[in-house]
Design a protein around this motif. Sequence first.
Motif, mmCIF file in Angstrom:
data_model
loop_
_atom_site.group_PDB
_atom_site.id
_atom_site.type_symbol
_atom_site.label_atom_id
_atom_site.label_comp_id
_atom_site.label_asym_id
_atom_site.label_seq_id
_atom_site.Cartn_x
_atom_site.Cartn_y
_atom_site.Cartn_z
ATOM 1 N N ALA A 332 33.334 48.936 53.907
ATOM 2 C CA ALA A 332 33.604 50.199 54.589
ATOM 3 C C ALA A 332 34.751 50.968 53.950
ATOM 4 N N ALA A 333 35.535 50.308 53.123
ATOM 5 C CA ALA A 333 36.672 50.940 52.465
ATOM 6 C C ALA A 333 36.200 51.734 51.247
ATOM 7 N N PRO A 334 37.017 52.686 50.767
ATOM 8 C CA PRO A 334 36.664 53.406 49.542
ATOM 9 C C PRO A 334 36.485 52.450 48.369
ATOM 10 N N LYS A 335 35.597 52.787 47.446
ATOM 11 C CA LYS A 335 35.322 51.891 46.325
ATOM 12 C C LYS A 335 36.564 51.669 45.468
ATOM 13 N N GLU A 336 37.483 52.643 45.428
ATOM 14 C CA GLU A 336 38.715 52.487 44.652
ATOM 15 C C GLU A 336 39.593 51.378 45.208
ATOM 16 N N PHE A 337 39.529 51.157 46.519
ATOM 17 C CA PHE A 337 40.280 50.053 47.132
ATOM 18 C C PHE A 337 39.811 48.722 46.560
ATOM 19 N N ILE A 338 38.504 48.541 46.460
ATOM 20 C CA ILE A 338 37.941 47.315 45.896
ATOM 21 C C ILE A 338 38.266 47.217 44.410
ATOM 22 N N MET A 339 38.165 48.332 43.701
ATOM 23 C CA MET A 339 38.435 48.330 42.257
ATOM 24 C C MET A 339 39.876 47.909 41.960
ATOM 25 N N VAL A 340 40.830 48.498 42.689
ATOM 26 C CA VAL A 340 42.239 48.178 42.456
ATOM 27 C C VAL A 340 42.540 46.744 42.867
ATOM 28 N N LEU A 341 42.031 46.330 44.031
ATOM 29 C CA LEU A 341 42.315 44.984 44.519
ATOM 30 C C LEU A 341 41.744 43.931 43.574
ATOM 31 N N GLY A 342 40.513 44.132 43.128
ATOM 32 C CA GLY A 342 39.924 43.195 42.177
ATOM 33 C C GLY A 342 40.647 43.208 40.847
ATOM 34 N N GLY A 343 41.029 44.391 40.366
ATOM 35 C CA GLY A 343 41.740 44.488 39.094
ATOM 36 C C GLY A 343 43.101 43.828 39.135
#
Length: 412
Positions: A332-343
Amino acid sequence: MLAHLERPAGPAPGLRRILDDFGLTYFANGLIAFIFSATGPLAVILSVGTRGGLSQAELASWVFGVFFVNGLVTLTMSLRYRMPLGFAWTIPGTVLVGPALQHLSFAEVIGAFYATSLLVLVMGASGWVKRVMSALPMPIVMGMVAGVFLRFGLDIVRALDSDVAIAAPMIIAFLLLSASPAWAKRMPPVIGALLIGALLIGALGRVDTSTLGSLAFAQPVVQAPVWSLGALVELVVPLAITVLVVQNGQGTAVLRGAQHEPPVNAIAVACGVGAFFSAMVGAVSTCLTGPSNALMTSSGRMDRQYTAALTFGLFGVLFGLLAPTFTGLMLAAPKEFIMVLGGLAMLRVLQAAFLGSFGGGKFTLGALVSLIVTVADIGMFNIGAAFWGLVAGFGVSWLMEKHDFTALANRT
């Protein structure tokens, strides 16, 4: 074959002994280790899965497998050997699956998961694990790993460009916490970045409420595997290497550094069994986790640290049972949240991969070629770039770095 398995030093502890050994320190260490695995590494799964076109149900099933199955493996092995043996999933293997999902069906990838579980099981039961780990030119392997991981580092920069309001505060929080060992001990940097990102998403109203649901329990999606020669060639050997050499090697080194004597062959067998049951629900292979075991052994008495692993495993089982709920929240979060957290979760691992490739002065040309071919991400014969990166790296080193192979043979 099973004669190669290490025997426990004594009987498994009973309930009274576990309660006597338990304490707030060990509970906190196990909880922090679990929170670490449930943040950045989970974001890696969601990033890979969404890129590969998996449905939310398939992603939730994957999350169920890596937490529930590996939680059970952790509980079983930590009790049997009375030491902290925290099992999770191979993050490099997860990243390897990403490009494969672009040209293979998920059922073909699952077939490769099953084949990997068999290979890892045989390697552990036969006692070949130690010999293989000592005979492989690790810089070439780590060159491939660095090439696979690099896209996650680049995702941090891309997220800054596309959504600076979410990405920049998360990165700043991570850097500030990382800069102070005292702060980092109280609040792991990835968790700090997660909290800042979550607060911003809520404050800015950036949550996609249409994807949120009520409390939901796991409904694993069991898919029949499809046996594809291309998938087996592309994934099985690289996946097995990431489990046995990259991940288990790191986890074993962490435990030895904490004065434990991990049962290497038994760990490989446990990984093979865990990988089989994980594959049943579409989840990537099991491994002995390095970062989480480091957190579980960071303090306290050595003979009581197994209770931190029991905490870690129990939370994993519970999290897996509620996998659809947590998967929905993350998506449900913005895709950038996942991108930054994973990175951010992969940043130190990426650094270690580059150091492993070029920090020792051996096989450096082969490592460079392996990195370049993997980053190019061009497959041949329906086989992905990671496999060809290994092939190219080994081939170039065999032709041009024979002295390094001679030194490796003499050492083994």
